[in-house]
Design a protein around this motif. Structure first.
Motif, mmCIF file in Angstrom:
data_model
loop_
_atom_site.group_PDB
_atom_site.id
_atom_site.type_symbol
_atom_site.label_atom_id
_atom_site.label_comp_id
_atom_site.label_asym_id
_atom_site.label_seq_id
_atom_site.Cartn_x
_atom_site.Cartn_y
_atom_site.Cartn_z
ATOM 1 N N PRO A 28 16.270 -5.082 5.737
ATOM 2 C CA PRO A 28 16.714 -5.616 4.466
ATOM 3 C C PRO A 28 16.533 -4.592 3.356
ATOM 4 N N GLY A 29 17.549 -4.487 2.492
ATOM 5 C CA GLY A 29 17.476 -3.542 1.395
ATOM 6 C C GLY A 29 17.704 -2.105 1.817
ATOM 7 N N GLY A 30 18.203 -1.877 3.055
ATOM 8 C CA GLY A 30 18.456 -0.520 3.509
ATOM 9 C C GLY A 30 17.198 0.238 3.903
ATOM 10 N N GLU A 31 16.080 -0.463 4.156
ATOM 11 C CA GLU A 31 14.847 0.199 4.522
ATOM 12 C C GLU A 31 14.935 0.742 5.940
ATOM 13 N N ALA A 32 14.114 1.769 6.213
ATOM 14 C CA ALA A 32 14.110 2.368 7.540
ATOM 15 C C ALA A 32 13.572 1.372 8.560
ATOM 16 N N PRO A 33 14.120 1.363 9.767
ATOM 17 C CA PRO A 33 13.643 0.432 10.790
ATOM 18 C C PRO A 33 12.222 0.766 11.213
ATOM 19 N N GLU A 34 11.504 -0.247 11.688
ATOM 20 C CA GLU A 34 10.121 -0.087 12.101
ATOM 21 C C GLU A 34 9.917 -0.678 13.486
ATOM 22 N N THR A 35 9.048 -0.050 14.255
ATOM 23 C CA THR A 35 8.587 -0.651 15.495
ATOM 24 C C THR A 35 7.471 -1.639 15.150
ATOM 25 N N PRO A 36 7.132 -2.566 16.062
ATOM 26 C CA PRO A 36 6.015 -3.478 15.774
ATOM 27 C C PRO A 36 4.716 -2.750 15.451
ATOM 28 N N ARG A 37 4.450 -1.642 16.115
ATOM 29 C CA ARG A 37 3.222 -0.883 15.840
ATOM 30 C C ARG A 37 3.262 -0.272 14.454
ATOM 31 N N GLU A 38 4.405 0.281 14.071
ATOM 32 C CA GLU A 38 4.533 0.851 12.727
ATOM 33 C C GLU A 38 4.398 -0.223 11.662
ATOM 34 N N ARG A 39 4.945 -1.409 11.949
ATOM 35 C CA ARG A 39 4.877 -2.495 10.974
ATOM 36 C C ARG A 39 3.446 -2.943 10.745
ATOM 37 N N VAL A 40 2.671 -3.130 11.820
ATOM 38 C CA VAL A 40 1.299 -3.604 11.665
ATOM 39 C C VAL A 40 0.429 -2.533 11.004
ATOM 40 N N ASN A 41 0.693 -1.257 11.299
ATOM 41 C CA ASN A 41 -0.053 -0.184 10.634
ATOM 42 C C ASN A 41 0.266 -0.142 9.140
ATOM 43 N N ARG A 42 1.546 -0.336 8.792
ATOM 44 C CA ARG A 42 1.918 -0.348 7.376
ATOM 45 C C ARG A 42 1.260 -1.514 6.660
ATOM 46 N N ARG A 43 1.279 -2.695 7.291
ATOM 47 C CA ARG A 43 0.664 -3.866 6.666
ATOM 48 C C ARG A 43 -0.836 -3.671 6.490
ATOM 49 N N TRP A 44 -1.497 -3.047 7.455
ATOM 50 C CA TRP A 44 -2.930 -2.815 7.336
ATOM 51 C C TRP A 44 -3.229 -1.837 6.206
ATOM 52 N N ASN A 45 -2.422 -0.784 6.081
ATOM 53 C CA ASN A 45 -2.609 0.166 4.983
ATOM 54 C C ASN A 45 -2.402 -0.509 3.628
ATOM 55 N N GLU A 46 -1.444 -1.427 3.558
ATOM 56 C CA GLU A 46 -1.235 -2.161 2.310
ATOM 57 C C GLU A 46 -2.434 -3.038 1.984
ATOM 58 N N VAL A 47 -3.008 -3.691 3.005
ATOM 59 C CA VAL A 47 -4.202 -4.516 2.782
ATOM 60 C C VAL A 47 -5.352 -3.661 2.264
ATOM 61 N N LEU A 48 -5.520 -2.452 2.837
ATOM 62 C CA LEU A 48 -6.595 -1.572 2.388
ATOM 63 C C LEU A 48 -6.411 -1.171 0.934
ATOM 64 N N GLN A 49 -5.182 -0.837 0.535
ATOM 65 C CA GLN A 49 -4.927 -0.457 -0.849
ATOM 66 C C GLN A 49 -5.206 -1.619 -1.791
ATOM 67 N N GLU A 50 -4.763 -2.817 -1.427
ATOM 68 C CA GLU A 50 -5.003 -3.985 -2.271
ATOM 69 C C GLU A 50 -6.493 -4.295 -2.354
ATOM 70 N N THR A 51 -7.204 -4.112 -1.235
ATOM 71 C CA THR A 51 -8.642 -4.377 -1.229
ATOM 72 C C THR A 51 -9.373 -3.432 -2.164
ATOM 73 N N ARG A 52 -8.967 -2.165 -2.193
ATOM 74 C CA ARG A 52 -9.621 -1.204 -3.086
ATOM 75 C C ARG A 52 -9.463 -1.615 -4.548
ATOM 76 N N VAL A 53 -8.282 -2.069 -4.906
ATOM 77 C CA VAL A 53 -8.038 -2.467 -6.300
ATOM 78 C C VAL A 53 -8.890 -3.669 -6.681
ATOM 79 N N THR A 54 -8.875 -4.703 -5.852
ATOM 80 C CA THR A 54 -9.589 -5.931 -6.197
ATOM 81 C C THR A 54 -11.096 -5.764 -6.088
ATOM 82 N N GLN A 55 -11.559 -4.960 -5.128
ATOM 83 C CA GLN A 55 -12.999 -4.764 -4.976
ATOM 84 C C GLN A 55 -13.610 -4.140 -6.214
#
Length: 201
Positions: A28-55
């Motif tokens: 969606p939106g012309g984004e690059a395709p992801e494998t399931p492993r790439e998707r879960v790694n991206r989501r985990w990195n996003e969680v880490l970034q959000e955690t740093r801000v809120t912590q």
């Protein structure tokens, strides 16, 4: 290579190319395709970034709350203000626990091939921590405003800030999600008009 082998090879290349585009076409939106492993790694990195801000925010706020009890002005607080303070400290501690929990999850479950479960649990803990953080900020604001502002204006201002948090943190994202879902649904109906009316495409 003979002449009869070339069309067969070309057809195989076309089929492979088409299959590749069908299976992993642009998202969606012309984004690059992801494998399931790439998707879960991206989501985990996003969680880490959000955690740093809120912590950072919750730790500074929690440290401020702990220091309030040792100030001379704290002894002059009324019973209601002391109750609000205790509730605020408990909420701040709970928010700190929820927002730091993803780090503990990852450390204890690292190498167990459970990253999908870790990301899901971390996302839920982040949402819980955000709610607790909003309540902590609201109670802190109420505690401070009751000392500075006379009358019910302190409660009104604190309620207004909490309403603003609710709009920014929850109402707006839910609205954007629903609008995107309606847009995607309308796009599918436009691409396949026969499906909506029950006619054959």
């Amino acid at each position: 290579m003979t002449m009869t082998e070339q069309p067969v090879e070309r057809v195989g290349e076309d089929a492979t190319c088409c299959a590749r585009h069908d299976d992993r076409g642009p998202g969606p939106g012309g984004e690059a395709p992801e494998t399931p492993r790439e998707r879960v790694n991206r989501r985990w990195n996003e969680v880490l970034q959000e955690t740093r801000v809120t912590q950072t925010g919750v730790q500074i706020l929690f440290g401020f709350l702990l220091s309030v009890a040792f100030t001379p002005l704290f002894r002059e607080l009324e019973t209601f203000d002391r109750v609000v303070y205790v509730i605020t400290v408990v909420l701040g501690a709970a928010a700190t626990g929820s927002l730091i929990a993803p780090v503990s999850l990852h450390r204890l479950l690292s190498g167990q091939r459970m990253k999908d479960e870790i990301v899901e649990a971390a996302g839920r803990l982040m949402m819980c921590g955000m709610v607790l953080l909003a309540l902590t900020i609201g109670c802190t604001l109420l505690l401070i405003l009751r000392v500075v502002v006379p009358g019910v204006l302190a409660e009104a201002l604190a309620a207004g800030v909490m309403l603003w948090f609710g709009l920014c943190w929850y109402a707006l994202p839910l609205y954007l999600r629903r609008r995107a879902a309606r847009r995607a649904s309308a796009g599918r109906c436009t691409a396949h008009p026969g499906r909506e009316t029950g006619e054959a495409p």
